[in-house]
Design an enzyme around this catalytic site. Structure first.
Site, PDB file in Angstrom:
ATOM      1  N   LYS A   1      12.630  -7.222   0.877  1.00 52.59           N
ATOM      2  CA  LYS A   1      11.677  -8.009   0.211  1.00 52.59           C
ATOM      3  C   LYS A   1      10.318  -7.225   0.169  1.00 52.59           C
ATOM      4  CE  LYS A   1       8.195 -11.053   0.355  1.00 52.59           C
ATOM      5  NZ  LYS A   1       7.572 -10.609  -1.097  1.00 52.59           N
TER       6      LYS A   1
ATOM      7  N   GLU B   1       4.293  -4.209  12.276  1.00 54.09           N
ATOM      8  CA  GLU B   1       3.131  -3.114  12.017  1.00 54.09           C
ATOM      9  C   GLU B   1       2.076  -3.857  11.329  1.00 54.09           C
ATOM     10  OE1 GLU B   1       5.809   0.387  12.931  1.00 54.09           O
ATOM     11  OE2 GLU B   1       5.245   0.407  10.870  1.00 54.09           O
TER      12      GLU B   1
ATOM     13  N   ASN C   1       0.599  -1.218  -0.061  1.00 56.23           N
ATOM     14  CA  ASN C   1       0.065  -0.084   0.056  1.00 56.23           C
ATOM     15  C   ASN C   1       0.909   1.271   0.083  1.00 56.23           C
ATOM     16  OD1 ASN C   1       0.786  -0.590   2.519  1.00 56.23           O
ATOM     17  ND2 ASN C   1      -1.351  -0.020   3.542  1.00 56.23           N
TER      18      ASN C   1
ATOM     19  N   CYS D   1      -3.184   1.184   6.557  1.00 57.56           N
ATOM     20  CA  CYS D   1      -3.527   0.439   8.106  1.00 57.56           C
ATOM     21  C   CYS D   1      -4.207   1.425   9.017  1.00 57.56           C
ATOM     22  CB  CYS D   1      -1.992   0.189   8.442  1.00 57.56           C
ATOM     23  SG  CYS D   1      -0.769   1.330   8.582  1.00 57.56           S
TER      24      CYS D   1
HETATM   25  P1  NAP Z   1       0.695  -9.163   3.834  1.00 56.55           P
HETATM   26  O1  NAP Z   1      -0.410 -10.181   2.670  1.00 56.55           O
HETATM   27  O2  NAP Z   1       0.746  -9.256   5.181  1.00 56.55           O
HETATM   28  O3  NAP Z   1       2.047  -9.169   3.005  1.00 56.55           O
HETATM   29  C1  NAP Z   1       3.196  -8.376   3.547  1.00 56.55           C
HETATM   30  C2  NAP Z   1       4.299  -8.694   2.890  1.00 56.55           C
HETATM   31  O4  NAP Z   1       4.639  -9.992   3.523  1.00 56.55           O
HETATM   32  C3  NAP Z   1       4.560  -8.901   1.627  1.00 56.55           C
HETATM   33  O5  NAP Z   1       5.614  -8.493   0.952  1.00 56.55           O
HETATM   34  C4  NAP Z   1       4.261 -10.422   1.195  1.00 56.55           C
HETATM   35  O6  NAP Z   1       4.888 -10.882   0.108  1.00 56.55           O
HETATM   36  C5  NAP Z   1       5.129 -10.901   2.611  1.00 56.55           C
HETATM   37  N1  NAP Z   1       5.033 -12.269   2.743  1.00 56.55           N
HETATM   38  C6  NAP Z   1       3.766 -12.941   2.441  1.00 56.55           C
HETATM   39  N2  NAP Z   1       3.896 -14.331   2.987  1.00 56.55           N
HETATM   40  C7  NAP Z   1       5.118 -14.411   3.743  1.00 56.55           C
HETATM   41  C8  NAP Z   1       5.695 -15.382   4.503  1.00 56.55           C
HETATM   42  N3  NAP Z   1       5.493 -16.588   4.636  1.00 56.55           N
HETATM   43  N4  NAP Z   1       7.023 -14.865   5.256  1.00 56.55           N
HETATM   44  C9  NAP Z   1       7.274 -13.566   5.127  1.00 56.55           C
HETATM   45  N5  NAP Z   1       6.717 -12.744   4.368  1.00 56.55           N
HETATM   46  C10 NAP Z   1       5.495 -13.114   3.637  1.00 56.55           C
HETATM   47  O7  NAP Z   1       0.175  -7.498   3.685  1.00 56.55           O
HETATM   48  P2  NAP Z   1      -0.396  -6.812   2.282  1.00 56.55           P
HETATM   49  O8  NAP Z   1      -1.614  -7.544   1.664  1.00 56.55           O
HETATM   50  O9  NAP Z   1       0.809  -6.600   1.472  1.00 56.55           O
HETATM   51  O10 NAP Z   1      -0.552  -5.541   3.029  1.00 56.55           O
HETATM   52  C11 NAP Z   1      -2.011  -5.127   3.687  1.00 56.55           C
HETATM   53  C12 NAP Z   1      -1.934  -5.314   5.004  1.00 56.55           C
HETATM   54  O11 NAP Z   1      -0.965  -4.526   5.604  1.00 56.55           O
HETATM   55  C13 NAP Z   1      -3.227  -5.002   5.818  1.00 56.55           C
HETATM   56  O12 NAP Z   1      -3.493  -5.708   7.050  1.00 56.55           O
HETATM   57  C14 NAP Z   1      -2.625  -3.604   6.571  1.00 56.55           C
HETATM   58  O13 NAP Z   1      -3.230  -3.142   7.709  1.00 56.55           O
HETATM   59  C15 NAP Z   1      -1.152  -3.874   6.786  1.00 56.55           C
HETATM   60  N6  NAP Z   1      -0.339  -2.679   6.996  1.00 56.55           N
HETATM   61  C16 NAP Z   1       0.006  -2.173   7.976  1.00 56.55           C
HETATM   62  C17 NAP Z   1       0.646  -1.259   8.411  1.00 56.55           C
HETATM   63  C18 NAP Z   1       1.215  -0.704   9.655  1.00 56.55           C
HETATM   64  O14 NAP Z   1       2.109   0.380   9.716  1.00 56.55           O
HETATM   65  N7  NAP Z   1       0.440  -1.038  10.771  1.00 56.55           N
HETATM   66  C19 NAP Z   1       1.077  -0.320   7.068  1.00 56.55           C
HETATM   67  C20 NAP Z   1       0.772  -0.689   5.915  1.00 56.55           C
HETATM   68  C21 NAP Z   1       0.077  -2.063   5.785  1.00 56.55           C
HETATM   69  P3  NAP Z   1       3.682 -11.053  -1.051  1.00 56.55           P
HETATM   70  O15 NAP Z   1       3.440  -9.666  -1.419  1.00 56.55           O
HETATM   71  O16 NAP Z   1       4.904 -11.710  -1.967  1.00 56.55           O
HETATM   72  O17 NAP Z   1       2.717 -11.964  -0.836  1.00 56.55           O
END
Ligand code: NAP
Ligand code: MG
Length: 493
Positions: free
Chosen positions: A185, A260, A162, A294
């Site tokens: 990554k 986060e 995002n 988020c």
């Molecule tokens: P996500 O699906 O959790 O993925 C985040 C990252 O983790 C991506 O680079 C993803 O790779 C990677 N990943 C996937 N499987 C993994 C594994 N087994 N081991 C290590 N890394 C792995 O999150 P998203 O869909 O990209 O983003 C949306 C989420 O992020 C929402 O829940 C949002 O609230 C949260 N977020 C939180 C904050 C905060 O500061 N609190 C800020 C922004 C977003 P791939 O892309 O290759 O799947």
């Protein structure tokens, strides 16, 4: 040159990983094609589809580089970060084009994100001169007692899709300032921004091996990276489920984590006179980045007798949101990032209707002749705290309104989800504000203020929204450095 012309000239190239100071293809030359968010048939480039061999090389190179980077003077590390911040400023437009192309957000937001990344980098650069231990009084004459801080080593930075410019920078800049080395990554749907960031870090003079980039899927790259014994810390931003999984893996070998995670952020509207101001701050906090934030406000908890008036103001603010592609004049909300995410958000609309919430406005895809997945800003009223749309993170342009009898009920509802990232309270009374600051379980509380953060203030959540030291601010020192205690007896003979 505008965004479309720029993409005409620059889309369609092939990119590699960056490991040990070299751009190289993934093992076995595996790659995948990245498409544009708003024009899903339009190819943006070819990116490596990496695996554990690439992760192994990257971690080894970061480990090797740490031997000298960790003891490089902080002032020198800071000078590289300042050069990098300059480069972010100089390349602001082009970075915004890359970001808007792969993520979909409107150009004004992308330009703002690049500026924010430069601001956070400058604060982080200053941190290299503020790494502080303590001198403590000694109980024994002639013995000096002190603590010092040292960089923890190789850090894995794992970013979501995002905020593809600022999130990687938010991890890399403090890592470098505190003397750590990095394997990044990025999310596999937004790798291009990370390639440009790393190219600029290279141009800024980051020595080889200090920052490494490995592009590929969560299972093929993320798993081996998180499990690697030479990775001392994992800074992860993403979903709660993945954060938990990463923490469990890291905990088994005592690696530290900075997590986060998700949010279900409430705006609590109490005795606040200017409801139109409250509504305009809520609309901005809810629909920026198409609600894929988020810290997006996704629940409004308002006192019953003020609900109708507030809903009127919210509706007026939402009608003024102009939905369109990044490059369209006047557009201030882009599409959802892709079809599968659109489907997930769309499903929540059905869930809300089935649960008996009242759809006030929006609720469907718009601009259906366009290939991108545009969605109307959506408002549900009559929402009850037990409904799924009031508890689960939707991560799209959907706002829910709950009507509470009194402030106590409002607080109970605000605290009734698994999350605790950001909350806003609108009140004209200082005593109410004070009470709310203490009563609300949330990492960040905004009084009469939307959920916008600043580039030098600690950022993070509680409960299922985060774990480990907060990012952005000085709190990062707790993640990127360890403590060593030193006793020194004078004389030495
Ligand atoms: P996500 O699906 O959790 O993925 C985040 C990252 O983790 C991506 O680079 C993803 O790779 C990677 N990943 C996937 N499987 C993994 C594994 N087994 N081991 C290590 N890394 C792995 O999150 P998203 O869909 O990209 O983003 C949306 C989420 O992020 C929402 O829940 C949002 O609230 C949260 N977020 C939180 C904050 C905060 O500061 N609190 C800020 C922004 C977003 P791939 O892309 O290759 O799947
Ligand atoms: Mg995901």
């Amino acid at each position: 040159m505008n965004m479309r012309q720029w993409l005409e000239e620059n889309a369609g190239r092939r990119y590699g990983n960056y490991i040990g100071g070299e751009w190289r293809a993934a093992a076995g030359d595996k790659s995948y094609t990245l498409y544009e968010s708003a024009l899903p048939e339009h190819r943006l480039g070819e990116f490596p589809n990496s695996g554990y061999e690439d992760v192994e090389l990257a971690v080894q190179s970061a480990h090797e580089a740490f031997k000298s980077w960790g003891s490089t003077p902080g002032a020198y590390r800071a000078s590289i970060l300042h050069r990098f911040a300059e480069l972010l400023d100089q390349h602001r437009e082009e970075l915004a084009y890359v970001l808007s192309a792969e993520q979909g957000k409107v150009l004004a937001e992308s330009l703002g994100e690049v500026k924010r990344a430069a601001d956070e980098t400058r604060f982080a650069a200053g941190e290299a001169a503020r790494i502080q231990g303590e001198t403590l009084p000694s109980a024994v004459p002639g013995v000096r007692c002190e603590t010092l801080r040292y960089p923890i080593g190789v850090v894995a930075a794992i970013a979501p899709w995002n905020f593809p410019i600022v999130t990687p920078v938010r991890k890399i800049a403090p890592a470098l300032a505190f003397g750590c080395t990095v394997v990044l990554k990025p999310a596999s749907v937004t790798p291009w921004s990370s390639v440009r960031i790393v190219q600029l870090l290279e141009e800024a003079g980051v020595p080889e091996g200090v920052v490494n980039l490995v592009i590929g899927s969560g299972s093929e790259v993320g798993d081996p990276l998180v499990a690697h014994p030479l990775v001392s810390g994992i800074s992860f931003t993403g979903s709660t489920a993945l954060g938990r999984k990463i923490h469990i893996s890291a905990a088994s070998r005592f690696a530290r984590t900075q997590l986060e995670l998700g949010g279900k952020n409430a705006a609590i509207v109490l005795d606040y006179e200017n409801l139109s101001d409250a509504a305009s701050q809520i609309v901005s906090a809810a629909f920026t980045c198409t609600g894929q934030r988020c810290t997006a406000v996704s629940r409004v908890i308002v006192l019953k007798d003020r609900a109708e008036e507030l809903i009127g103001h919210l509706q007026a603010g939402m009608t003024a949101v102009k939905v369109g592609p990044a490059w369209e004049e006047g557009a201030n909300m882009g599409p959802l990032i892709n079809k599968s995410h659109y489907q997930s958000v769309r499903q929540y609309i059905d869930i809300g209707l089935e649960e008996g919430a009242r759809l006030v406005t929006g609720g469907d895809r718009i601009r259906t002749d366009d290939p991108g997945y545009y969605m109307a800003p959506t408002l549900f009223a009559g929402v009850k705290p037990e409904m799924r749309i009031a508890r689960e993170e939707i991560f799209g342009p959907v706002l829910t309104v709950l009507e509470a009898e009194n402030a106590e009920e409002a607080v109970n509802w605000a605290n009734s989800t698994e999350y605790g990232l950001a909350a806003c309270v609108f009140t004209n009374r200082l005593s109410t504000a004070d009470r709310m600051i203490h009563a609300i379980d949330s990492g960040m509380i905004h009084i009469n203020h939307g959920t916008a953060s600043q580039p030098h203030i600690p950022f993070g959540g509680v409960k299922n929204s985060g774990f480990g030291p907060f990012s952005i601010g000085h709190s990062n020192q707790e993640f990127f450095t360890g403590t060593k205690v030193v006793y020194t007896k004078g004389g030495g003979e």
